[in-house]
Write an enzyme that holds these catalytic residues in place. Structure first.
Site, PDB file in Angstrom:
ATOM      1  N   THR A 290       0.798  -1.224   0.000  1.00  0.00           N
ATOM      2  CA  THR A 290       0.000   0.000   0.000  1.00  0.00           C
ATOM      3  C   THR A 290       0.833   1.278   0.000  1.00  0.00           C
ATOM      4  O   THR A 290       0.270   2.374   0.010  1.00  0.00           O
ATOM      5  CB  THR A 290      -0.951   0.032   1.217  1.00  0.00           C
ATOM      6  OG1 THR A 290      -0.175  -0.082   2.410  1.00  0.00           O
ATOM      7  CG2 THR A 290      -1.964  -1.088   1.136  1.00  0.00           C
ATOM      8  N   LYS A 291       2.163   1.147  -0.028  1.00  0.00           N
ATOM      9  CA  LYS A 291       3.002   2.342  -0.064  1.00  0.00           C
ATOM     10  C   LYS A 291       2.919   3.008  -1.442  1.00  0.00           C
ATOM     11  O   LYS A 291       2.347   2.472  -2.388  1.00  0.00           O
ATOM     12  CB  LYS A 291       4.452   1.977   0.265  1.00  0.00           C
ATOM     13  CG  LYS A 291       4.651   1.447   1.686  1.00  0.00           C
ATOM     14  CD  LYS A 291       4.292   2.505   2.719  1.00  0.00           C
ATOM     15  CE  LYS A 291       4.792   2.174   4.115  1.00  0.00           C
ATOM     16  NZ  LYS A 291       4.044   1.134   4.815  1.00  0.00           N
ATOM     17  N   ASN A 292       3.520   4.197  -1.579  1.00  0.00           N
ATOM     18  CA  ASN A 292       3.459   4.926  -2.848  1.00  0.00           C
ATOM     19  C   ASN A 292       4.091   4.146  -3.983  1.00  0.00           C
ATOM     20  O   ASN A 292       3.777   4.363  -5.150  1.00  0.00           O
ATOM     21  CB  ASN A 292       4.137   6.288  -2.711  1.00  0.00           C
ATOM     22  CG  ASN A 292       3.327   7.237  -1.849  1.00  0.00           C
ATOM     23  OD1 ASN A 292       2.562   6.813  -0.991  1.00  0.00           O
ATOM     24  ND2 ASN A 292       3.485   8.533  -2.074  1.00  0.00           N
TER      25      ASN A 292
END
Length: 365
Positions: free
Chosen positions: A185-187
């Site tokens: 879910t990180k960038n």
């Protein structure tokens, strides 16, 4: 709050054909653990952090843990950290054998308050671990001089801030070590993984030893290490994600502007002077105990949201033995923050729908 019934999820990890093809290519190559893909990923990621040396590991938590170990921080030492963060920030300190000391945050950016940090420093303090929370850089222009005056190491927790910067300088290039996460879910992600950045060649070598059972040459163990290597499959996925990161970041920033202009009556995310916010999360403050009701109302309209973080670290069970000072801004943030969808797959209509729903759910119109 998320689920399959939500038409607009709080987060939407991207795994495209390029990532799938990269993973298959590696699997067919037979070089699957810490091979050429990892080396290439380390070299390419260095461009994001002012050409610092990069050492890939298996998670962001491992990056924090190994950075502390490589700097010699352990039993008898203290590390100043925010309590308003994911537990991994403090967990890494305890895993290294040291103790976290909690300092309060500023209400505008939710990052460490330098004055609170100064008050938290004691005779056993060995390091500061600022968190670039939600994609906003911590006030490194004040924290770095403070650390230098006290002779303290600085480990940046940049796990949520790929591409963020302060006065043109990228996060991960300030401290002795910078730590990034590649959780889905990180960038950007690598399915799972982490990266450590440093400008110290000896520290980089120690980190490489620590991630690989203390070996540079096979069976020639130099120090006690662990198995925290990155796989080549993860690195190959990460390389594809890194190529797309600039466009995704600009889309996140553009999405944030739409939400800024559309949300009425609630405090929208603030950006400090000279800061480049990359909006890992777009976080509003819902005061007066209305946050949970607003979240339920949004979910009823098919709009996902999340609370990062509902409980400060110092109140979690593993840390209740520590005596934390009063942390009023941390407590307020835990009661008020609500993160809204801002991911780059959102369309204009979805963003306008989110802004309108938040304004109405807040009882503002």
């Amino acid at each position: 709050m998320s689920g399959s019934h939500l038409s607009i999820p709080a987060a939407r990890p991207v795994i495209g054909e390029a990532e799938i093809e990269a993973a298959v290519r590696v699997l067919r190559s037979g070089h699957v653990i810490q091979g050429p893909e990892v080396a290439a990923f380390e070299e390419e990621f260095s461009e994001l952090v002012a050409e610092r040396t990069c050492v890939a590991v298996n998670s962001g938590t491992s990056a924090l843990h190994l950075s502390l170990m490589a700097l010699g921080i352990g039993r008898g030492d203290e590390v100043v950290v925010p309590s308003f963060s994911f537990a991994a920030t403090a967990n890494a300190v305890r895993l290294a054998g040291a103790e976290p000391v909690f300092a309060d945050i500023t209400p505008d950016t939710y990052c460490l308050d330098p004055d609170a940090v100064a008050a938290a420093i004691g005779p056993r303090t060995a390091a500061l671990m600022p968190v670039h929370l939600y994609g906003h850089p911590a006030p490194m222009d004040r924290l770095m001089p403070l650390a230098a005056r006290q002779g303290l190491a600085v480990i940046e927790d940049a796990c949520q801030a790929h591409g963020a910067a302060l006065h043109g300088r990228p996060v991960g290039s300030f401290g002795q070590a910078g730590c990034f996460s590649f959780y889905p879910t990180k960038n950007m992600h690598a399915l799972e993984g982490g990266m450590i950045t440093t400008d110290d060649p000896q520290l980089a070598r120690t980190l490489r030893l620590l991630r690989n059972q203390g070996m540079e040459q096979r069976y020639e163990n130099e120090i006690v290490g662990a198995n925290m290597r990155m796989t080549d499959v993860a690195a190959a996925v990460g390389r594809e994600q890194l190529r797309q990161l600039p466009a995704w970041t600009e889309q996140r920033r553009a999405n944030a502007k739409v939400l800024d202009s559309g949300i009425e009556g609630l405090p929208v995310p603030q950006v400090a002077d000279g800061a480049r916010h990359v909006y890992h999360q777009y976080t509003v403050a819902v005061p007066d105990g209305r946050r949970d009701a607003v979240q339920r109302e949004l979910a009823g309209q098919g709009i996902g949201s999340a609370v990062y973080y509902p409980t400060p670290i110092h109140r979690l069970r593993p840390y209740q033995d520590l005596s934390a000072p009063p942390l009023p801004e941390t407590e307020r943030a835990c009661a008020e923050v609500l993160s809204l969808p801002v991911h780059p797959t959102l369309g204009q209509g979805e963003l306008e729908r989110i802004a309108r729903a938040v304004t109405v759910a807040g009882g503002l119109r």
